[in-house]
Motif scaffolding. Sequence first.
Motif, PDB file in Angstrom:
ATOM      1  N   VAL A   1     -38.291 -45.723 -37.818  1.00 15.41           N
ATOM      2  CA  VAL A   1     -38.897 -44.909 -36.768  1.00 15.41           C
ATOM      3  C   VAL A   1     -38.026 -44.934 -35.516  1.00 15.41           C
ATOM      4  N   SER A   2     -37.547 -46.101 -35.125  1.00 19.26           N
ATOM      5  CA  SER A   2     -36.681 -46.203 -33.945  1.00 19.26           C
ATOM      6  C   SER A   2     -35.416 -45.374 -34.123  1.00 19.26           C
ATOM      7  N   THR A   3     -34.852 -45.398 -35.317  1.00 16.65           N
ATOM      8  CA  THR A   3     -33.652 -44.621 -35.613  1.00 16.65           C
ATOM      9  C   THR A   3     -33.929 -43.122 -35.512  1.00 16.65           C
ATOM     10  N   VAL A   4     -35.076 -42.685 -36.009  1.00 18.08           N
ATOM     11  CA  VAL A   4     -35.451 -41.269 -35.934  1.00 18.08           C
ATOM     12  C   VAL A   4     -35.634 -40.842 -34.483  1.00 18.08           C
ATOM     13  N   LEU A   5     -36.290 -41.667 -33.677  1.00 19.96           N
ATOM     14  CA  LEU A   5     -36.467 -41.331 -32.262  1.00 19.96           C
ATOM     15  C   LEU A   5     -35.111 -41.218 -31.566  1.00 19.96           C
ATOM     16  N   GLY A   6     -34.218 -42.143 -31.846  1.00 24.24           N
ATOM     17  CA  GLY A   6     -32.875 -42.082 -31.271  1.00 24.24           C
ATOM     18  C   GLY A   6     -32.147 -40.817 -31.684  1.00 24.24           C
ATOM     19  N   ALA A   7     -32.279 -40.435 -32.953  1.00 32.64           N
ATOM     20  CA  ALA A   7     -31.629 -39.209 -33.441  1.00 32.64           C
ATOM     21  C   ALA A   7     -32.199 -37.972 -32.757  1.00 32.64           C
ATOM     22  N   LEU A   8     -33.501 -37.963 -32.495  1.00 31.46           N
ATOM     23  CA  LEU A   8     -34.106 -36.830 -31.779  1.00 31.46           C
ATOM     24  C   LEU A   8     -33.506 -36.693 -30.377  1.00 31.46           C
ATOM     25  N   VAL A   9     -33.311 -37.822 -29.703  1.00 38.35           N
ATOM     26  CA  VAL A   9     -32.736 -37.795 -28.354  1.00 38.35           C
ATOM     27  C   VAL A   9     -31.298 -37.289 -28.402  1.00 38.35           C
ATOM     28  N   VAL A  10     -30.495 -37.821 -29.315  1.00 42.28           N
ATOM     29  CA  VAL A  10     -29.085 -37.417 -29.412  1.00 42.28           C
ATOM     30  C   VAL A  10     -28.979 -35.939 -29.766  1.00 42.28           C
ATOM     31  N   ASP A  11     -29.754 -35.475 -30.744  1.00 38.87           N
ATOM     32  CA  ASP A  11     -29.705 -34.061 -31.144  1.00 38.87           C
ATOM     33  C   ASP A  11     -30.101 -33.136 -30.001  1.00 38.87           C
ATOM     34  N   ALA A  12     -31.123 -33.527 -29.231  1.00 40.46           N
ATOM     35  CA  ALA A  12     -31.556 -32.699 -28.100  1.00 40.46           C
ATOM     36  C   ALA A  12     -30.475 -32.643 -27.025  1.00 40.46           C
ATOM     37  N   CYS A  13     -29.816 -33.753 -26.780  1.00 37.22           N
ATOM     38  CA  CYS A  13     -28.787 -33.803 -25.730  1.00 37.22           C
ATOM     39  C   CYS A  13     -27.510 -33.084 -26.144  1.00 37.22           C
ATOM     40  N   ARG A  14     -27.187 -33.116 -27.426  1.00 36.14           N
ATOM     41  CA  ARG A  14     -25.976 -32.431 -27.893  1.00 36.14           C
ATOM     42  C   ARG A  14     -26.045 -30.928 -27.638  1.00 36.14           C
TER      43      ARG A  14
END
Length: 189
Positions: free
Chosen positions: A10-23
């Motif tokens: 879950v933590s990894t998925v949340l981190g990926a959501l943040v990175v994808d949104a910022c990219r």
Amino acid sequence: MSGHLSLNAVSTVLGALVVDACRGDEVLKHLVGDPKQVSLANPTETAAHADQRVSLWLYRITENEFLKNVPAPDPARMSPLAVDLHYLITPFTGNAENDQVLLGKVLQAFHENSSVYVSRAADRVIDEIRIVLCRLPLEEVTRIWEALQEPYRLSVCYLVRVIEIDADTLRPDAAVREITTGMGSEVPS
């Protein structure tokens, strides 16, 4: 149903959501364009690393009281442990304006992805999670920062529900499926 690796998934998925949104954002893609810039450590540890721009700190885990007494799908196994995860998200861009922009992007990304299916077959992790903005009183947020022995920083709390952690062992008191007795259908006289 998930195994013990679900918290990290879950933590990894949340981190990926943040990175994808910022990219996809012209202002933020230079600040948070790499998963290494998202830290799962507490804000104090994250602040010590200049290359980490946002802390997604899992600071609390609580049992989900609504799913506590749901029977197990397999009567031979114990019911899964249903938990809610509480995260404190803190930006560390080095600039107050960029911190606000980054936190706004996190709010937007989590709002747009409020229901996420987490699936990592290699780790036996399969869950649908709900990402909910917490309504924590200022007192509770202040207590978190006091526990960290840090001055308050711009941050936001999120609740992620429901993560189920399956039991690996069989139930010692599993239901009996068939009983054979020495009694017949005749009533003794």
